[in-house]
Design an enzyme around this catalytic site. Structure first.
Site, PDB file in Angstrom:
ATOM      1  N   ARG A   1     -59.631  41.185 -23.404  1.00  0.00           N
ATOM      2  CA  ARG A   1     -58.902  40.818 -22.153  1.00  0.00           C
ATOM      3  C   ARG A   1     -57.433  41.006 -22.682  1.00  0.00           C
ATOM      4  O   ARG A   1     -56.813  40.659 -23.570  1.00  0.00           O
ATOM      5  CB  ARG A   1     -58.780  39.096 -22.316  1.00  0.00           C
ATOM      6  CG  ARG A   1     -57.841  38.553 -21.249  1.00  0.00           C
ATOM      7  CD  ARG A   1     -57.831  37.235 -21.467  1.00  0.00           C
ATOM      8  NE  ARG A   1     -56.707  36.257 -20.790  1.00  0.00           N
ATOM      9  CZ  ARG A   1     -55.453  36.184 -21.292  1.00  0.00           C
ATOM     10  NH1 ARG A   1     -55.092  36.403 -22.504  1.00  0.00           N
ATOM     11  NH2 ARG A   1     -54.501  35.540 -20.378  1.00  0.00           N
ATOM     12  N   LEU A   2     -56.660  41.615 -21.982  1.00  0.00           N
ATOM     13  CA  LEU A   2     -55.471  42.119 -22.164  1.00  0.00           C
ATOM     14  C   LEU A   2     -54.276  41.232 -21.448  1.00  0.00           C
ATOM     15  O   LEU A   2     -54.364  40.677 -20.142  1.00  0.00           O
ATOM     16  CB  LEU A   2     -55.112  43.456 -21.107  1.00  0.00           C
ATOM     17  CG  LEU A   2     -55.446  44.777 -21.925  1.00  0.00           C
ATOM     18  CD1 LEU A   2     -56.754  44.787 -22.225  1.00  0.00           C
ATOM     19  CD2 LEU A   2     -55.026  45.926 -20.972  1.00  0.00           C
ATOM     20  N   ASP A   3     -53.606  40.550 -22.414  1.00  0.00           N
ATOM     21  CA  ASP A   3     -52.763  39.251 -22.269  1.00  0.00           C
ATOM     22  C   ASP A   3     -51.715  39.921 -21.478  1.00  0.00           C
ATOM     23  O   ASP A   3     -51.056  40.987 -21.533  1.00  0.00           O
ATOM     24  CB  ASP A   3     -52.323  38.959 -23.335  1.00  0.00           C
ATOM     25  CG  ASP A   3     -51.285  37.740 -23.236  1.00  0.00           C
ATOM     26  OD1 ASP A   3     -51.798  36.846 -22.748  1.00  0.00           O
ATOM     27  OD2 ASP A   3     -50.214  37.756 -23.569  1.00  0.00           O
ATOM     28  N   ALA A   4     -51.134  39.049 -20.438  1.00  0.00           N
ATOM     29  CA  ALA A   4     -49.995  39.258 -19.415  1.00  0.00           C
ATOM     30  C   ALA A   4     -49.541  40.682 -19.271  1.00  0.00           C
ATOM     31  O   ALA A   4     -48.681  41.069 -19.817  1.00  0.00           O
ATOM     32  CB  ALA A   4     -48.895  38.366 -20.057  1.00  0.00           C
TER      33      ALA A   4
ATOM     34  N   GLU B   1     -55.040  39.788 -17.270  1.00  0.00           N
ATOM     35  CA  GLU B   1     -54.262  38.629 -16.988  1.00  0.00           C
ATOM     36  C   GLU B   1     -52.892  39.353 -16.508  1.00  0.00           C
ATOM     37  O   GLU B   1     -52.363  40.121 -16.991  1.00  0.00           O
ATOM     38  CB  GLU B   1     -53.724  37.655 -18.164  1.00  0.00           C
ATOM     39  CG  GLU B   1     -52.952  36.642 -17.626  1.00  0.00           C
ATOM     40  CD  GLU B   1     -52.226  35.894 -18.498  1.00  0.00           C
ATOM     41  OE1 GLU B   1     -51.847  34.723 -18.614  1.00  0.00           O
ATOM     42  OE2 GLU B   1     -52.006  36.277 -19.811  1.00  0.00           O
TER      43      GLU B   1
ATOM     44  N   ASP C   1     -54.472  31.751  -9.399  1.00  0.00           N
ATOM     45  CA  ASP C   1     -54.358  30.989  -8.267  1.00  0.00           C
ATOM     46  C   ASP C   1     -55.448  30.139  -8.148  1.00  0.00           C
ATOM     47  O   ASP C   1     -55.076  28.724  -7.616  1.00  0.00           O
ATOM     48  CB  ASP C   1     -54.450  32.093  -6.843  1.00  0.00           C
ATOM     49  CG  ASP C   1     -53.305  32.871  -6.744  1.00  0.00           C
ATOM     50  OD1 ASP C   1     -52.142  32.662  -7.249  1.00  0.00           O
ATOM     51  OD2 ASP C   1     -53.305  33.790  -5.841  1.00  0.00           O
TER      52      ASP C   1
ATOM     53  N   HIS D   1     -56.438  27.984 -22.150  1.00  0.00           N
ATOM     54  CA  HIS D   1     -55.456  27.705 -23.191  1.00  0.00           C
ATOM     55  C   HIS D   1     -54.055  27.516 -22.566  1.00  0.00           C
ATOM     56  O   HIS D   1     -53.162  26.578 -22.976  1.00  0.00           O
ATOM     57  CB  HIS D   1     -55.500  28.539 -24.350  1.00  0.00           C
ATOM     58  CG  HIS D   1     -54.766  30.028 -23.941  1.00  0.00           C
ATOM     59  ND1 HIS D   1     -55.479  31.101 -23.353  1.00  0.00           N
ATOM     60  CD2 HIS D   1     -53.583  30.580 -24.246  1.00  0.00           C
ATOM     61  CE1 HIS D   1     -54.472  31.850 -23.102  1.00  0.00           C
ATOM     62  NE2 HIS D   1     -53.345  31.584 -23.621  1.00  0.00           N
ATOM     63  N   ASP D   2     -53.819  28.428 -21.710  1.00  0.00           N
ATOM     64  CA  ASP D   2     -52.167  28.471 -21.114  1.00  0.00           C
ATOM     65  C   ASP D   2     -52.017  27.095 -20.372  1.00  0.00           C
ATOM     66  O   ASP D   2     -51.004  26.318 -20.424  1.00  0.00           O
ATOM     67  CB  ASP D   2     -52.238  29.343 -20.274  1.00  0.00           C
ATOM     68  CG  ASP D   2     -51.483  30.564 -20.934  1.00  0.00           C
ATOM     69  OD1 ASP D   2     -50.557  30.487 -22.085  1.00  0.00           O
ATOM     70  OD2 ASP D   2     -51.689  32.018 -20.429  1.00  0.00           O
TER      71      ASP D   2
ATOM     72  N   ILE E   1     -53.415  24.247 -20.312  1.00  0.00           N
ATOM     73  CA  ILE E   1     -53.529  23.131 -21.010  1.00  0.00           C
ATOM     74  C   ILE E   1     -52.204  23.119 -21.938  1.00  0.00           C
ATOM     75  O   ILE E   1     -51.432  22.342 -22.067  1.00  0.00           O
ATOM     76  CB  ILE E   1     -54.905  22.842 -21.815  1.00  0.00           C
ATOM     77  CG1 ILE E   1     -56.151  22.984 -20.816  1.00  0.00           C
ATOM     78  CG2 ILE E   1     -54.611  21.430 -22.516  1.00  0.00           C
ATOM     79  CD1 ILE E   1     -57.311  22.916 -21.576  1.00  0.00           C
TER      80      ILE E   1
ATOM     81  N   ASN F   1     -49.591  24.652 -22.286  1.00  0.00           N
ATOM     82  CA  ASN F   1     -48.227  24.775 -21.884  1.00  0.00           C
ATOM     83  C   ASN F   1     -47.775  23.528 -21.253  1.00  0.00           C
ATOM     84  O   ASN F   1     -46.530  23.493 -20.768  1.00  0.00           O
ATOM     85  CB  ASN F   1     -47.877  26.012 -20.951  1.00  0.00           C
ATOM     86  CG  ASN F   1     -47.990  27.299 -21.842  1.00  0.00           C
ATOM     87  OD1 ASN F   1     -47.710  27.186 -22.744  1.00  0.00           O
ATOM     88  ND2 ASN F   1     -48.516  28.266 -21.034  1.00  0.00           N
TER      89      ASN F   1
END
Length: 611
Positions: free
Chosen positions: A262-265, A300, A327, A397-398, A400, A402
């Site tokens: 998974r490539l983050d952001a 992401e 979304d 994870h994000d 929750i 954040n």
């Protein structure tokens, strides 16, 4: 079976003995190698800013550092293992020493994906790769087919989400050695589980990144980011930088036999070149040796760029496999909790309609203006894409972590709302993702945690609390001080899952619901997903909070959802076909009457072409 990815940098044991060391350091005119703390060995300069040295007597297990002209000792940026954390010496690793027992593993097709996101450190009390193995049979019984592991790249300290990694090839020593990670992957494959790893290619963490000292060209000051100058994917010297990350993809997929990344952001990657780095990485996925196995590239991307998810006329991937669909999370969250602050404002007016759009077309925002982003347009048309291109979730994870206090959705929404949105998530055609502990409504929060050096730790703690000052709830400084300190040991400890809860009420009932729904998914839906295209979705809304959607599956049958996601009963025409699932309080008689109680969900499967 042996697996080793050969790279043009780092330390590589040679077949005939000895080790070749190689470093890209275009910012200095000399580099020395310090091997096992002994005298410095000068490295030879080569074209393009490279330094290299082959040491005949070196072997696996040796510790080494690079010495710069000013005397600074730095670890290898391509270290395969840093046993004494990010400031310490790197260790020579012989990847070929590990015997893989999973030679017959070919992965799984993406239509079978049910993902389970986990953080190695807080997933079990052991907090390491070996401890995670003990929970694999549980995940299989749950109905999961893929682990999605948060980043393990070496980070400063012993506790971190993983997004502050600075040595992207080195599994963090807090979790075990590289071969321990390989044992976890092999054990997962033995049980039919895919393993995906989260990787971060948009920035390095704030502590332990020494690249600026000897390779300033690794960064491009023309692009400014929240972390400073962007990683240089499009400026002078960018070829070496791009190769570093292309090899990182191949390293994890080949040497660790992972089933995907998974490539983050990727929206935080700055790259004006063509092909851009995401496109080049997608090509690397296709170039993996032994590509007959299934390998998946997950993205992401806040920009909702459907172009990265395009399929050809035969449904074959051109680039990314799927994207986390933020979304749909935001729609679910607004419906279940009523919260509308922050980015939830974009979903406040018509959350059910936007949820219906996500389920039937992919993104809620496909070029519309975002109120949260001050009118900036966001997204690209996605209705042409198959449901498999979108990963749906209620929590991650994000979403929750954040939050100031790390509350999970089950801490915020009513049990009846949770049952309804869970039923929508787990039986929809899109691959669902669960966040560890969600399936039994764990009591543990998932807070932001890290362990930086004293001065940086203070800045991070202050910054974290200041970040929430714009919310009315945290306007009072005294209230902000109650936000857990990310660097405190007790903050991390509070997040470690309590597995004994699965045997107690109400957690056991939630777990049984998840198992039941995933069993239905496997029995009735998964076998029909392949070849469905975009599913010719049909969406109607009997009321502002009620959805009726049906999709054509790959075998021509129609999967049908009828859901009342509001507090009031509504009238709706019951769908035709076999009833697969009805939520509590919605029996066959109620469905036949067309009267839906609040927070009720029904799924039907129609083998004919009726709607």
């Amino acid at each position: 079976m042996k697996r080793q990815h050969s790279m043009p940098f780092g330390a590589e044991p040679l077949t005939g003995g000895g080790v070749r060391f190689r470093l890209w350091a275009p910012g200095v005119d000399a580099v020395g190698l310090q091997l096992d703390g002994a005298a410095e060995l000068p490295m030879s300069a080569a074209a393009g800013g490279w330094f290299e040295l082959t040491v005949a007597e070196a072997r696996a297990g040796n510790r080494y550092l690079f010495r710069l002209p000013d005397g600074l000792l730095v670890p290898d940026p391509a270290s395969r293992f840093n046993p004494d954390d990010v400031h310490g010496a790197s260790e020579v690793v012989d990847a070929a020493a590990f015997d893989w027992p999973d030679g017959e593993w070919r992965g799984r097709p993406w239509e079978e994906a049910v993902l389970y996101e986990l953080h190695i450190g807080s997933f079990t009390a052991a907090g390491d790769f070996t401890g995670a193995i003990d929970r694999l049979d549980y995940l299989v019984e749950l109905g999961v087919t893929a682990l999605e592991i948060m980043p393990v790249a070496d980070f400063p300290g012993g506790r971190n989400w993983g997004y502050d990694g600075v040595l992207p090839f080195a599994p963090d020593a807090a979790y075990g050695r590289p071969e321990d990670f390989k044992r976890l992957i092999a054990a997962a494959h033995e049980r039919g589980l895919m393993v995906l790893l989260d990787v971060v290619y948009n920035h390095f963490g704030p502590e332990g990144n020494y690249l600026h000292a000897y390779a300033p060209d690794f960064f491009n000051p023309r692009h400014e980011t929240p972390w400073g100058a962007a990683i240089n994917f499009d400026g002078e010297g960018s070829r070496a930088v791009r190769d570093f990350f292309v090899h990182n993809v191949l390293y994890w997929l080949e040497e660790f036999h992972l089933d995907g990344l998974r490539l983050d952001a990727i929206h935080a990657i700055c790259d004006d070149s063509s092909p851009d780095i995401v496109e080049e990485l997608a090509a690397a996925f296709k170039a993996v040796p032994g590509r007959a196995r299934h390998v998946h590239m997950v993205l992401e991307n806040e920009r909702n760029q459907a172009r990265y998810l395009t399929r050809d006329d035969f449904g074959r991937l051109l680039q990314g496999t799927a994207q986390w669909n933020d979304d749909i999370h935001h729609c679910f969250h607004v419906l279940a909790t009523g919260e509308t602050d922050g980015y939830y404002i974009d979903y406040a007016a018509e959350p059910a309609r936007l949820l219906g759009r996500c389920l039937s077309e992919g993104f809620a925002y496909q070029g519309e203006a975002s109120t949260f982003a001050n009118g900036e347009r966001r997204g690209e048309v996605s209705a042409q894409l198959p449901p498999a291109a979108f990963i749906n979730f209620l929590q991650n994870h994000d979403q929750i972590g954040n939050r100031a206090f790390g509350e999970r959705l089950s801490h915020l929404a009513s049990p009846v709302a949770m049952e309804a949105v869970t039923a929508v998530l787990l039986l929809a055609p899109q691959p669902p993702l669960l966040f560890m502990g969600e399936e039994f409504a764990t009591s543990q929060p998932f807070l932001f945690f890290c362990e930086f050096g004293p001065e940086l730790a203070r800045l991070v703690t202050e910054g974290r609390r200041r970040e929430f000052s714009r919310f009315a709830r945290f306007a009072d400084p005294a209230v902000r001080e109650s936000i857990p300190d990310p660097n405190a040991r007790e903050t991390f400890d509070a997040c470690v899952l309590d597995w004994s809860a699965i045997e107690r009420a109400p957690h056991r009932a939630t777990l049984e619901l998840y198992r039941k729904l995933l069993a239905l998914r496997w029995q009735w839906i998964v076998p029909r997903l392949a070849g469905m295209g975009n599913g010719d979705p049909q969406l109607t809304m009997p009321s502002a909070r009620t959805l009726a959607i049906d999709w054509r599956l790959g075998d021509g049958s129609r999967l049908k959802l009828l859901a009342n996601l509001g507090e009031d009963p509504v009238d709706a025409t019951p769908p035709t076909g076999q009833l697969l699932y009805a939520s509590a309080g919605l029996d066959a008689a109620a469905l036949a009457s067309g009267r839906l109680p609040p927070w009720s969900v029904a799924w039907h499967l129609d083998s004919g072409d009726s709607r």
